[in-house]
Design a protein around this motif. Sequence first.
Motif, PDB file in Angstrom:
ATOM      1  N   THR A  14       6.952  -1.748  -1.224  1.00  0.00           N
ATOM      2  CA  THR A  14       6.919  -2.580  -2.422  1.00  0.00           C
ATOM      3  C   THR A  14       7.350  -1.807  -3.666  1.00  0.00           C
ATOM      4  O   THR A  14       8.083  -2.327  -4.517  1.00  0.00           O
ATOM      5  N   LEU A  32       2.739  -6.609   6.248  1.00  0.00           N
ATOM      6  CA  LEU A  32       3.401  -7.497   5.294  1.00  0.00           C
ATOM      7  C   LEU A  32       3.034  -8.955   5.530  1.00  0.00           C
ATOM      8  O   LEU A  32       2.837  -9.729   4.580  1.00  0.00           O
ATOM      9  N   PHE A  49       3.201  -0.265   3.324  1.00  0.00           N
ATOM     10  CA  PHE A  49       3.516  -1.472   2.573  1.00  0.00           C
ATOM     11  C   PHE A  49       3.619  -1.172   1.078  1.00  0.00           C
ATOM     12  O   PHE A  49       4.476  -1.727   0.368  1.00  0.00           O
ATOM     13  N   TYR A  54      -0.961  -8.151  -0.403  1.00  0.00           N
ATOM     14  CA  TYR A  54      -0.746  -7.003  -1.280  1.00  0.00           C
ATOM     15  C   TYR A  54      -1.703  -7.078  -2.452  1.00  0.00           C
ATOM     16  O   TYR A  54      -1.947  -8.156  -3.013  1.00  0.00           O
ATOM     17  N   VAL A  89      -3.982  -3.459   1.118  1.00  0.00           N
ATOM     18  CA  VAL A  89      -2.656  -2.854   1.189  1.00  0.00           C
ATOM     19  C   VAL A  89      -2.750  -1.529   1.936  1.00  0.00           C
ATOM     20  O   VAL A  89      -3.802  -0.874   1.947  1.00  0.00           O
ATOM     21  N   THR A 125       5.120  -1.396   8.747  1.00  0.00           N
ATOM     22  CA  THR A 125       5.081  -2.216   7.536  1.00  0.00           C
ATOM     23  C   THR A 125       5.107  -3.706   7.837  1.00  0.00           C
ATOM     24  O   THR A 125       4.428  -4.487   7.173  1.00  0.00           O
ATOM     25  N   SER A 126       5.863  -4.112   8.853  1.00  0.00           N
ATOM     26  CA  SER A 126       6.047  -5.542   9.118  1.00  0.00           C
ATOM     27  C   SER A 126       4.749  -6.271   9.435  1.00  0.00           C
ATOM     28  O   SER A 126       4.492  -7.347   8.870  1.00  0.00           O
TER      29      SER A 126
END
Length: 426
Positions: A341, A314, A337, A319, A333, A310-311
């Motif tokens: 969210t 991100l 992620f 997004y 996206v 995810t990092s």
Amino acid sequence: MTITDTPRTQRRAQRPGRITRTAVPGRDGRSSHPTRPETRRNLARIRRDDVLRVVGAAAAAVAGTAWLFAQVFPFEGPLTFVVIAYLLFVGFFVVLISFDDNRVTVIDRVAAVVMHSLAVVLILALAVVIVFTLGRGSEAFLNWNFWVQDLSLAGPLDPMTVGGMAHAAIGTLIMISISLAIAIPLGLLCAVFLAEFPSPFARIVRTVVEAMTALPSIVCGLFIYATYILLFGFDKSGFAASLAITIMILPIIIRSADVVLRLVPGTLKEASLALGTSQWRTIWHVVLPTSKSGLMTAIILGTARGIGETSPVLLTAGYTTYYNLNPFSGPMVSLPFATFTLVKSPEPSQIARGFGAAAVLMVLVFVLFLVARIIGGKGAGVLSPGGQARARAASLRDAVRFDQRVPTTPDRLDVPAIPDDQEVPR
């Protein structure tokens, strides 16, 4: 008169009033039956006595722990109960085995029980994670729109019949495809260099690769954000996220492939080189096909590491709730992620969509793993049913081709006879 020498042990046993200790065959690990040969016991086979011992030790451990909790120790909580019960279970199991088996068998059985119990704990933990995720996300992914729509028309208060995670699934596939398209050739070439061309520079590269395997994923995202986005001026996109994922999975593929390539027997490479083949043809036709299954495992490890991060996404991808099929323009996206969210929202519908996205991610990882195993096939020297059929067909074609060849033996050649008085031309 003949005098025979009696052994010292027999003379001691014949002394009046002396008590000797009886040695039971098999209990001390040294004595054996004088007339019957010792039978080999298969330690890998599970016997009925072993099952009864495990069940008895488990029942005694649970009962003993319950008594200790109620009468002796002021402990509370299920975790403490499980730990104490497990320790008692191992102790009771050792006692039950020691009645009939020697020390070697006791150690073997106890080690087997400990290893199997650890495997059961890991399987239970995995099952709990999968069941919990599927249970929380079933409200969302049981609707058909969840698989074919995006979240552009779904708000936090809308029901589950509106919106889906198709845009996140497509974004995940695009990102991981670009990452693998870059990482697989570079990773395999670097692994071949490390395994087949040893040098001082190769040792330095191997050290750097081993150090990069522990590199945090947020550092990869920060590097791409600082260079690709800030320094070169590009926007956040799926391609930027793919570059960050590539940096993260490349050391894993290199390290795993290097280990697999070094396991190829040297005799195979020596035989290929002895036939006059160059080193690169030996690598292409001998080393890589022999380690194909292990190389696919290395790619699977890298894919599993990158697809759930995810990092990096991100920081580099942004997004969006819309479809975006262009990885070079606009935010894109991914499923991890999107899960991160959505589960932060206080609305139950958004949380259910987040768990549904996590369930889709697990299904996607399983499908990719299955496809990779099918492509990788079996190990070296083990043919699949299709491979065996192709080998039989090739052998049949070779046999037919050999039968159709023109015979070259002198007794079957159509050569005209030469008279005895005629000189044979030279």
